[in-house]
Motif scaffolding. Sequence first.
Motif, PDB file in Angstrom:
ATOM      1  N   GLU A  24      -2.680 -10.712  -5.669  1.00 55.63           N
ATOM      2  CA  GLU A  24      -3.441 -10.746  -4.417  1.00 55.63           C
ATOM      3  C   GLU A  24      -3.316 -12.112  -3.741  1.00 55.63           C
ATOM      4  N   ARG A  35       2.618  -6.676  -2.516  1.00 53.61           N
ATOM      5  CA  ARG A  35       1.681  -5.573  -2.783  1.00 53.61           C
ATOM      6  C   ARG A  35       2.381  -4.446  -3.564  1.00 53.61           C
ATOM      7  N   LYS A  69       2.925  -5.534  -7.124  1.00 52.27           N
ATOM      8  CA  LYS A  69       1.662  -5.400  -7.854  1.00 52.27           C
ATOM      9  C   LYS A  69       1.472  -3.958  -8.322  1.00 52.27           C
TER      10      LYS A  69
END
Length: 222
Positions: free
Chosen positions: A83, A209, A212
């Motif tokens: 993040e 993102r 992740k």
Amino acid sequence: MANHKTVSIADQIFEQLEQEILSGKYVKGDVISELKLSEELGVSRTPIREAISRLLMERLLKEGVRGLEVVGVSMEDVMDMYEVRARLEGMAAGMAAKNISPQMLAAIQETLEMQHFFIGKQATGGGDRSEKIRDLDSRFHELLYEASDSHVLIDVLQPIHKKITKFRKASMRRTNSAEESWQEHHAIYTALVSGNAEEAELAAVEHIRKAKNRIAEIKDEE
């Protein structure tokens, strides 16, 4: 005051232990002994103590009831790091689009070409090339950080990128993940070539993102 030789040895020991913890050689709960390390490495306990002090500051070790225990990097830590990376790496990519030199673009292009070569080798039965792919992945991001021309972003992002080494290698073993990551890298590169800061930032955020999510999928399958 420690002399230069002692500091140099302490740096080497720190880097070795950090790499061994982040790669998974030492796992959470393992006990690290100053005396044992001194015997194994053939050095005095002074540089080992200095290296351990840095590992404690990095929160890779902690003082436990049995002595110095390995903390490592948890999956929760990794998700938080991604993040932070998404926000800061987007900023770095946007800045890079404005500052990047032709030489840096050429270096990134070469890195992408080599990365794709090894992904292809792995996909066609050329053995496990995940370590090489991961190293080239790291090289891409290091060049991107450097191209941002922001020492603050470099100092924050490089340690975070290093701390997720083990998880990134696991992802790169999956050819589809490695290919997806390469495609996302290429989208960032295309934005850099065009000098479009907004596009570069969006592409970098999307890449982190998605990375992740790929890491989370691997954890769910374990």
